[in-house]
Design a protein around this motif. Structure first.
Motif, PDB file in Angstrom:
ATOM      1  N   TYR A   5      -8.642   2.658  -0.553  1.00  0.00           N
ATOM      2  CA  TYR A   5      -8.731   1.248  -0.923  1.00  0.00           C
ATOM      3  C   TYR A   5      -9.338   0.414   0.209  1.00  0.00           C
ATOM      4  O   TYR A   5      -8.978   0.580   1.380  1.00  0.00           O
ATOM      5  CB  TYR A   5      -7.347   0.689  -1.246  1.00  0.00           C
ATOM      6  N   TYR A  19      -7.129   8.067  -4.331  1.00  0.00           N
ATOM      7  CA  TYR A  19      -7.969   6.890  -4.092  1.00  0.00           C
ATOM      8  C   TYR A  19      -7.856   6.417  -2.643  1.00  0.00           C
ATOM      9  O   TYR A  19      -6.794   6.548  -2.020  1.00  0.00           O
ATOM     10  CB  TYR A  19      -7.537   5.733  -4.994  1.00  0.00           C
ATOM     11  N   LEU A  79      -0.745  -0.842  -4.498  1.00  0.00           N
ATOM     12  CA  LEU A  79      -1.896   0.057  -4.560  1.00  0.00           C
ATOM     13  C   LEU A  79      -1.426   1.456  -4.193  1.00  0.00           C
ATOM     14  O   LEU A  79      -1.095   1.733  -3.040  1.00  0.00           O
ATOM     15  CB  LEU A  79      -3.001  -0.401  -3.605  1.00  0.00           C
ATOM     16  N   ASN A 127     -16.444   3.404   2.108  1.00  0.00           N
ATOM     17  CA  ASN A 127     -15.559   2.381   1.574  1.00  0.00           C
ATOM     18  C   ASN A 127     -14.899   1.570   2.688  1.00  0.00           C
ATOM     19  O   ASN A 127     -14.492   0.425   2.468  1.00  0.00           O
ATOM     20  CB  ASN A 127     -14.484   3.012   0.686  1.00  0.00           C
ATOM     21  N   LEU A 146       0.855  -1.187   0.000  1.00  0.00           N
ATOM     22  CA  LEU A 146       0.000   0.000   0.000  1.00  0.00           C
ATOM     23  C   LEU A 146       0.886   1.231   0.000  1.00  0.00           C
ATOM     24  O   LEU A 146       1.551   1.529   0.999  1.00  0.00           O
ATOM     25  CB  LEU A 146      -0.910   0.007   1.234  1.00  0.00           C
ATOM     26  N   ILE A 181      -9.540  -3.627   0.933  1.00  0.00           N
ATOM     27  CA  ILE A 181      -8.934  -4.867   0.465  1.00  0.00           C
ATOM     28  C   ILE A 181      -9.487  -6.031   1.288  1.00  0.00           C
ATOM     29  O   ILE A 181      -9.474  -5.980   2.530  1.00  0.00           O
ATOM     30  CB  ILE A 181      -7.398  -4.830   0.578  1.00  0.00           C
ATOM     31  N   THR A 198      -2.147   5.385  -3.783  1.00  0.00           N
ATOM     32  CA  THR A 198      -3.309   6.241  -3.550  1.00  0.00           C
ATOM     33  C   THR A 198      -3.292   7.492  -4.414  1.00  0.00           C
ATOM     34  O   THR A 198      -4.349   7.934  -4.881  1.00  0.00           O
ATOM     35  CB  THR A 198      -3.397   6.651  -2.070  1.00  0.00           C
ATOM     36  N   VAL A 237     -10.043  -5.830  -4.336  1.00  0.00           N
ATOM     37  CA  VAL A 237      -9.905  -4.402  -4.055  1.00  0.00           C
ATOM     38  C   VAL A 237     -11.140  -3.623  -4.493  1.00  0.00           C
ATOM     39  O   VAL A 237     -11.636  -3.791  -5.601  1.00  0.00           O
ATOM     40  CB  VAL A 237      -8.654  -3.844  -4.783  1.00  0.00           C
ATOM     41  N   VAL A 296     -12.290   0.429  -4.778  1.00  0.00           N
ATOM     42  CA  VAL A 296     -11.696   1.769  -4.826  1.00  0.00           C
ATOM     43  C   VAL A 296     -12.778   2.829  -4.652  1.00  0.00           C
ATOM     44  O   VAL A 296     -13.877   2.709  -5.198  1.00  0.00           O
ATOM     45  CB  VAL A 296     -10.974   1.987  -6.177  1.00  0.00           C
TER      46      VAL A 296
END
Length: 234
Positions: free
Chosen positions: A134, A132, A54, A158, A30, A136, A56, A120, A122
Motif C-alpha cells: 500500500y 498487497y 488496510l 509503489n 495497517l 498512502i 495486506t 490509497v 495498491v
C-alpha cells in the motif's frame, strides 16, 4: 504525519512483542493481527475513529484481529462506517469466520469492504498467498507499507519517493533462500528496496530477534527502528 507502531514483529512472537501493524493519524490501521485491537484500546484510541483498515493478506498475524475489531465496535455501540480493504476474498473470509463465532448480524452494521479510497494505491507483493502493498497519501505526506513480500520491483515502484518507507525485514542476510521460499525479505532486501525507492526514511518491520540485531549493527543513514507501542511524528 503521526504514526504509531502497534507491533513490529513477525509471526513468531517473542515476549513483549506484537505482530506488525501501524496506526496512521489515529484513523487508518495497517494490518490487524491478533493483538492490534487490544493495543488500540489500551492506548486510549476510540475505535469509532478508525475509518479504514488496510490488510495486506489473509494470514493470522496480519488479519486475525479483524473479527475482534468488528465485535468490539458493535459492543461499544459503534455503527460509523469502517472500510476494510484487502485481497479479493477478504469479505467472504471475514463473513465465514464471523459465522463460526456465532456473530449476531447487527455487529456488521457500518462495516464495509473494499470501498474505493482515493488516498490509497495498491500493488501486489510476492508472498505465499495473494498479497498487497500500500501507498498512502495523507495531506502532503506519502507512506509505503510492504506487508509481507520477497524483494519486489513492483513493490518498490509503489513506494517510490515516499516520506516513510515501511518494509518487512524478517530474515537475516544469511537466510536468503529461506526468505525467498516463504515470500519474505532479508535485511539486505529491505535496504535495497529502500535505496531504489528514493524514499526518505526506512522503517523496518516484521522483524525477528536476529534480523533486528543485524539492523542495529548497521551504519546506515535514514533508518528509524520502530518500537512496539511508540508514537512517531515525521
Amino acid at each position: 504525519m503521526k504514526f504509531k507502531a502497534i507491533g513490529t514483529w513477525s509471526s513468531k512472537l517473542d515476549i513483549g512483542k506484537k505482530n506488525s501493524s501501524f496506526l496512521l493519524e489515529d484513523n487508518t490501521l495497517l494490518d490487524c493481527g491478533p493483538h492490534a485491537v487490544e493495543e488500540l484500546i489500551n492506548s486510549g484510541i476510540n475505535l469509532k475513529d478508525i475509518k479504514a483498515v488496510l490488510v495486506t493478506h489473509l494470514h493470522l498475524d496480519h488479519y486475525g484481529g479483524i473479527p475482534e475489531l468488528i465485535w468490539q465496535r458493535a459492543l461499544n455501540g459503534i455503527t460509523d462506517p469502517v472500510n476494510i480493504i484487502g485481497p479479493e476474498k477478504i469479505e467472504n473470509s471475514t463473513i465465514s469466520i464471523l459465522k463460526y463465532y456465532n456473530t449476531p448480524e447487527f455487529m456488521l452494521e457500518g462495516v464495509k469492504f473494499n470501498n474505493p479510497d482515493n488516498r490509497v494505491t495498491v500493488a501486489p507483493g510476492i508472498h505465499t498467498v495473494e498479497d498487497y502493498t500500500y501507498r498512502i497519501k495523507i495531506e502532503n505526506k506519502k507512506l509505503f507499507y510492504s506487508g509481507d513480500t520477497s524483494y519486489s520491483e513492483t513493490a518498490i515502484k509503489n513506494g517510490e519517493n515516499c516520506d516513510i518507507f515501511i518494509h518487512e525485514a524478517t530474515y537475516c542476510n544469511n537466510k536468503e533462500d529461506e526468505a525467498k521460499k516463504y515470500g519474505h525479505s532479508t535485511v539486505n532486501d529491505a535496504l535495497k528496496a529502500f535505496t531504489l525507492s528514493r524514499s526518505k526514511i526506512l522503517v523496518p518491520t516484521h522483524m525477528s530477534a536476529d534480523s533486528l540485531n543485524q539492523i542495529k549493527s548497521l551504519n546506515y543513514e535514514n533508518i528509524l527502528i520502530p518500537e512496539d507501542g511508540k508514537v512517531y511524528y515525521l
